[in-house]
Design an enzyme around this catalytic site. Structure first.
Site, PDB file in Angstrom:
ATOM      1  N   LYS A  22       0.708  -1.355   0.145  1.00 49.40           N
ATOM      2  CA  LYS A  22       0.172   0.188  -0.123  1.00 49.40           C
ATOM      3  C   LYS A  22       0.809   1.319   0.053  1.00 49.40           C
ATOM      4  O   LYS A  22       0.392   2.215  -0.974  1.00 49.40           O
ATOM      5  CB  LYS A  22      -0.766  -0.357   1.184  1.00 49.40           C
ATOM      6  CG  LYS A  22      -1.641   1.748   1.673  1.00 49.40           C
ATOM      7  CD  LYS A  22      -2.221   1.275   2.750  1.00 49.40           C
ATOM      8  CE  LYS A  22      -2.091   1.750   4.036  1.00 49.40           C
ATOM      9  NZ  LYS A  22      -1.383   3.361   4.261  1.00 49.40           N
ATOM     10  N   ASN A  23       1.650   1.286   1.063  1.00 47.30           N
ATOM     11  CA  ASN A  23       2.516   2.098   1.426  1.00 47.30           C
ATOM     12  C   ASN A  23       3.670   2.859   0.023  1.00 47.30           C
ATOM     13  O   ASN A  23       3.744   3.816  -0.673  1.00 47.30           O
ATOM     14  CB  ASN A  23       3.564   2.099   2.746  1.00 47.30           C
ATOM     15  CG  ASN A  23       2.361   2.477   3.880  1.00 47.30           C
ATOM     16  OD1 ASN A  23       1.376   3.014   3.391  1.00 47.30           O
ATOM     17  ND2 ASN A  23       3.502   2.845   4.743  1.00 47.30           N
ATOM     18  N   CYS A 118      -5.551   9.238   9.801  1.00 51.49           N
ATOM     19  CA  CYS A 118      -5.298   7.897  10.909  1.00 51.49           C
ATOM     20  C   CYS A 118      -4.753   9.045  12.084  1.00 51.49           C
ATOM     21  O   CYS A 118      -3.816   9.674  12.531  1.00 51.49           O
ATOM     22  CB  CYS A 118      -4.224   6.421  10.842  1.00 51.49           C
ATOM     23  SG  CYS A 118      -4.444   5.305  10.267  1.00 51.49           S
ATOM     24  N   ARG A 123       1.846  14.794  13.390  1.00 46.25           N
ATOM     25  CA  ARG A 123       1.956  14.323  12.005  1.00 46.25           C
ATOM     26  C   ARG A 123       1.752  15.494  10.763  1.00 46.25           C
ATOM     27  O   ARG A 123       1.277  16.144   9.857  1.00 46.25           O
ATOM     28  CB  ARG A 123       1.105  13.068  11.115  1.00 46.25           C
ATOM     29  CG  ARG A 123       0.832  11.790  11.761  1.00 46.25           C
ATOM     30  CD  ARG A 123       0.776  10.931  11.339  1.00 46.25           C
ATOM     31  NE  ARG A 123       0.811  10.014  10.182  1.00 46.25           N
ATOM     32  CZ  ARG A 123       0.457   9.304   9.879  1.00 46.25           C
ATOM     33  NH1 ARG A 123      -0.572   8.763  10.104  1.00 46.25           N
ATOM     34  NH2 ARG A 123       1.276   8.053   9.092  1.00 46.25           N
ATOM     35  N   ASP A 308       4.660   0.921  12.355  1.00 43.94           N
ATOM     36  CA  ASP A 308       3.587   0.235  11.591  1.00 43.94           C
ATOM     37  C   ASP A 308       2.639  -1.502  12.229  1.00 43.94           C
ATOM     38  O   ASP A 308       2.216  -1.987  11.395  1.00 43.94           O
ATOM     39  CB  ASP A 308       3.728  -0.196   9.607  1.00 43.94           C
ATOM     40  CG  ASP A 308       2.894   1.315   9.306  1.00 43.94           C
ATOM     41  OD1 ASP A 308       2.872   2.524  10.941  1.00 43.94           O
ATOM     42  OD2 ASP A 308       3.706   1.772   8.428  1.00 43.94           O
ATOM     43  N   ARG A 400      -8.650   0.263   4.532  1.00 48.73           N
ATOM     44  CA  ARG A 400      -7.623   1.120   3.798  1.00 48.73           C
ATOM     45  C   ARG A 400      -6.548   0.130   3.613  1.00 48.73           C
ATOM     46  O   ARG A 400      -5.359   0.348   2.780  1.00 48.73           O
ATOM     47  CB  ARG A 400      -7.181   2.292   5.036  1.00 48.73           C
ATOM     48  CG  ARG A 400      -8.624   3.369   5.350  1.00 48.73           C
ATOM     49  CD  ARG A 400      -8.353   4.256   5.871  1.00 48.73           C
ATOM     50  NE  ARG A 400      -7.379   4.812   5.561  1.00 48.73           N
ATOM     51  CZ  ARG A 400      -5.995   5.368   5.794  1.00 48.73           C
ATOM     52  NH1 ARG A 400      -5.874   5.320   7.638  1.00 48.73           N
ATOM     53  NH2 ARG A 400      -5.163   6.328   5.790  1.00 48.73           N
TER      54      ARG A 400
HETATM   55  C1  UD1 Z   1       4.857   6.579   6.030  1.00 48.39           C
HETATM   56  C2  UD1 Z   1       4.157   5.803   6.073  1.00 48.39           C
HETATM   57  C3  UD1 Z   1       3.188   4.984   7.508  1.00 48.39           C
HETATM   58  C4  UD1 Z   1       4.699   5.044   8.360  1.00 48.39           C
HETATM   59  C5  UD1 Z   1       4.967   5.934   8.701  1.00 48.39           C
HETATM   60  C6  UD1 Z   1       6.486   5.496   9.335  1.00 48.39           C
HETATM   61  C7  UD1 Z   1       2.855   6.159   3.944  1.00 48.39           C
HETATM   62  C8  UD1 Z   1       1.972   6.203   3.042  1.00 48.39           C
HETATM   63  N1  UD1 Z   1       2.947   5.589   5.332  1.00 48.39           N
HETATM   64  O1  UD1 Z   1       3.835   7.912   6.700  1.00 48.39           O
HETATM   65  O2  UD1 Z   1       2.228   4.600   7.420  1.00 48.39           O
HETATM   66  O3  UD1 Z   1       4.134   4.994  10.042  1.00 48.39           O
HETATM   67  O4  UD1 Z   1       5.663   6.221   6.846  1.00 48.39           O
HETATM   68  O5  UD1 Z   1       7.254   4.437   9.153  1.00 48.39           O
HETATM   69  O6  UD1 Z   1       4.371   5.600   3.558  1.00 48.39           O
HETATM   70  N2  UD1 Z   1       6.783  13.972  10.995  1.00 48.39           N
HETATM   71  C9  UD1 Z   1       7.044  15.458  11.195  1.00 48.39           C
HETATM   72  N3  UD1 Z   1       6.911  16.058  10.120  1.00 48.39           N
HETATM   73  C10 UD1 Z   1       7.024  15.897   8.486  1.00 48.39           C
HETATM   74  C11 UD1 Z   1       6.628  15.308   8.707  1.00 48.39           C
HETATM   75  C12 UD1 Z   1       6.544  13.691   9.474  1.00 48.39           C
HETATM   76  O7  UD1 Z   1       6.778  15.830  12.449  1.00 48.39           O
HETATM   77  O8  UD1 Z   1       6.983  17.466   7.573  1.00 48.39           O
HETATM   78  C13 UD1 Z   1       7.434  13.312  11.692  1.00 48.39           C
HETATM   79  C14 UD1 Z   1       5.825  12.507  11.979  1.00 48.39           C
HETATM   80  O9  UD1 Z   1       4.199  13.184  12.638  1.00 48.39           O
HETATM   81  C15 UD1 Z   1       5.755  11.043  12.322  1.00 48.39           C
HETATM   82  C16 UD1 Z   1       7.616  11.227  12.268  1.00 48.39           C
HETATM   83  O10 UD1 Z   1       7.512  12.089  11.158  1.00 48.39           O
HETATM   84  O11 UD1 Z   1       6.236  10.938  13.916  1.00 48.39           O
HETATM   85  C17 UD1 Z   1       7.412  10.174  10.547  1.00 48.39           C
HETATM   86  O12 UD1 Z   1       6.800  10.763   9.818  1.00 48.39           O
HETATM   87  P1  UD1 Z   1       6.499   9.706   8.061  1.00 48.39           P
HETATM   88  O13 UD1 Z   1       7.707   9.093   8.075  1.00 48.39           O
HETATM   89  O14 UD1 Z   1       6.364  11.219   7.841  1.00 48.39           O
HETATM   90  O15 UD1 Z   1       5.828   8.595   7.816  1.00 48.39           O
HETATM   91  P2  UD1 Z   1       4.773   9.472   7.061  1.00 48.39           P
HETATM   92  O16 UD1 Z   1       5.359   9.868   5.880  1.00 48.39           O
HETATM   93  O17 UD1 Z   1       3.324  10.188   6.796  1.00 48.39           O
END
Ligand code: UD1
Length: 422
Positions: A22-23, A118, A123, A308, A400
């Site tokens: 999915k991701n 979620c 985030r 995850d 999802r």
């Molecule tokens: C992706 C995955 C999700 C997984 C996560 C961590 C997809 C579609 N989703 O989510 O399933 O749980 O990686 O492995 O691929 N953060 C910030 N600022 C930002 C971006 C992120 O502070 O601009 C923080 C987030 O709040 C979180 C951490 O960084 O605490 C990890 O987020 P990130 O690696 O960006 O996760 P996603 O890409 O949203």
């Protein structure tokens, strides 16, 4: 709303096909926005998140054709009509933010609503924003939308990420393929889904090196072309089904699985007394002991233990011999499954980002509530070994991220069914 009913106590034996990730698919689909020519994705999973991304791309004027019952997607952004990702779609799924980088790169502008998804922590988007600003974008937050412009196009730059965010790495990687000059992403995420995206972008004509390491270098090109790409195996679905026979007993072969996708997770299973064997078709899993042993787990960016799989691992530790400490380092507020597991008789103490789990002999079925995607499946896993009936309510989160969970588990012997809601 549908619910899933599981009656525990059956051993599981047989094979489970693991779908495409999915991701990975959610990052690969927006890559279509970078090119006038078609992108064909094979091995795409059939999930509601994929439908949400399809709706988002269609709202921008892209064409998305699902073939072979959704396992193949043909995407074309030839006649794009909009660069605005609307709140109504974005609020359903955080990964919608992955249109920002490609739109900005090809059309030099994008308006993207801040995401929902979620409810597992704050985030924010700051890492995406500062990285794209380093490449020359001007980004303003107004009315809940990011308004981004890159006059004259994006420019290659050295882009250090303050945290190895998966989504930010993907956005910058896509943006950099069409930027002028060289972009170096420092502290890049190393997840297999990043490598999969880079493979696809290379097939489209991008020049990328270093994906899978912390430093990714991208040499911008003028345009990208057509490509066909197979989506990598879903390592989270893989890890989830690997836990099923550990919790319920029996032996399950997860087809399409490879150790390299789940190394840190498989090492923890080994420490818990579980045999994981690579076969020509996938991974075979069987517990060595009557009950798995307690193990301590800390979630980390890849190659560490994935956040995850934390909820599913907790489901297993609830019936393990001994006390385990689970530390969640990626998302705050990601223990919402714990009170539901406690309703099933688990012994869990949560203090901030640390959960202490003391295994019990057996959980007891109960009505429980799914709070997010991975939490939902952890409750199903627990139900597989619980005494009596577990009813998991609010399973829309589950759809999802997991295709046909009840079919896949009942095919290996579980007593599980979906009850249609009103
Ligand atoms: C992706 C995955 C999700 C997984 C996560 C961590 C997809 C579609 N989703 O989510 O399933 O749980 O990686 O492995 O691929 N953060 C910030 N600022 C930002 C971006 C992120 O502070 O601009 C923080 C987030 O709040 C979180 C951490 O960084 O605490 C990890 O987020 P990130 O690696 O960006 O996760 P996603 O890409 O949203």
């Amino acid at each position: 709303m549908d619910s899933i009913v599981v009656r525990g106590g059956r051993e599981l034996n047989g094979r489970i096909d693991i779908a495409g990730a999915k991701n990975a698919a959610l990052a690969l689909m927006p890559a279509t926005l970078l090119s006038e020519e078609p992108l064909t994705l094979t091995n795409t999973p059939r999930l509601s998140d994929i439908k949400t991304m399809t709706a988002l791309l269609q709202s921008l004027g892209a064409e998305v054709t699902a073939l072979q019952d959704g396992k193949v997607q043909v995407l074309s952004s030839h006649g794009l009509t909009s660069t605005r990702a609307d709140y109504e779609i974005v609020r359903k799924m955080r990964a919608s933010n992955l249109v920002l980088g490609p739109l900005l790169a090809r059309f030099h502008e994008a308006t993207v609503s801040l995401p929902g998804g979620c409810a597992i922590g704050a985030r924010p988007m700051d890492i995406h924003v500062s990285a794209l600003e380093a490449m020359g974008a001007e980004i303003e937050l107004r009315d809940g939308y990011l308004h981004a412009k890159a006059r004259g196009g994006l420019k290659g730059a050295v882009v250090p990420l303050r945290f190895a965010s998966v989504g930010a790495t993907e956005n910058v990687l896509m943006a950099a393929t069409l930027a002028k000059g060289t972009t170096v992403i420092e502290n890049a995420a190393r997840e297999p889904e990043i490598v999969d995206l880079a493979d696809c972008l290379r097939a489209m004509g991008a020049q990328i090196a270093g994906d899978g390491t912390s430093t990714i270098t991208v040499q911008g090109v003028d345009r990208l072309g057509a490509a066909t790409h197979r989506v990598v195996t879903d390592r989270i679905e893989l890890g989830t089904y690997m836990l099923a026979p550990v919790i319920a007993g029996g032996e399950v072969e997860c087809i399409g699985g490879r150790i390299a996708l789940v190394e840190a997770f498989a090492a923890k299973l080994d420490a818990a007394g579980v045999d994981v064997t690579e076969t020509p078709d996938g991974l075979k899993v069987k517990r060595r002991l009557e009950r798995p042993r307690a193990v301590d787990v800390t979630t980390e960016p890849f190659p560490g233990f994935p956040t995850d799989l934390q909820a599913q691992m907790m489901a297993m530790l609830c019936i393990a011999e001994g006390t385990s400490v689970l530390e969640e380092k990626i998302f705050e507020n990601r223990f919402m499954h714990a009170p539901e597991l406690v309703r099933m008789g688990a012994d869990i103490d949560v203090q901030g980002g640390v959960a202490t789990v003391t295994g019990v002999d057996r959980l007891k079925g109960a009505p429980v509530m799914a709070t997010d995607l991975r939490a939902s499946v952890s409750l199903i896993l627990s139900g597989l070994a619980a005494q009596g009936e577990t009813i998991v309510n609010r399973v829309y989160h589950l759809d999802r991220g997991y295709e046909n969970v009840e079919d896949k588990l009942s095919a290996v012997g579980a007593d599980i069914e979906r009850v249609q809601g009103t």
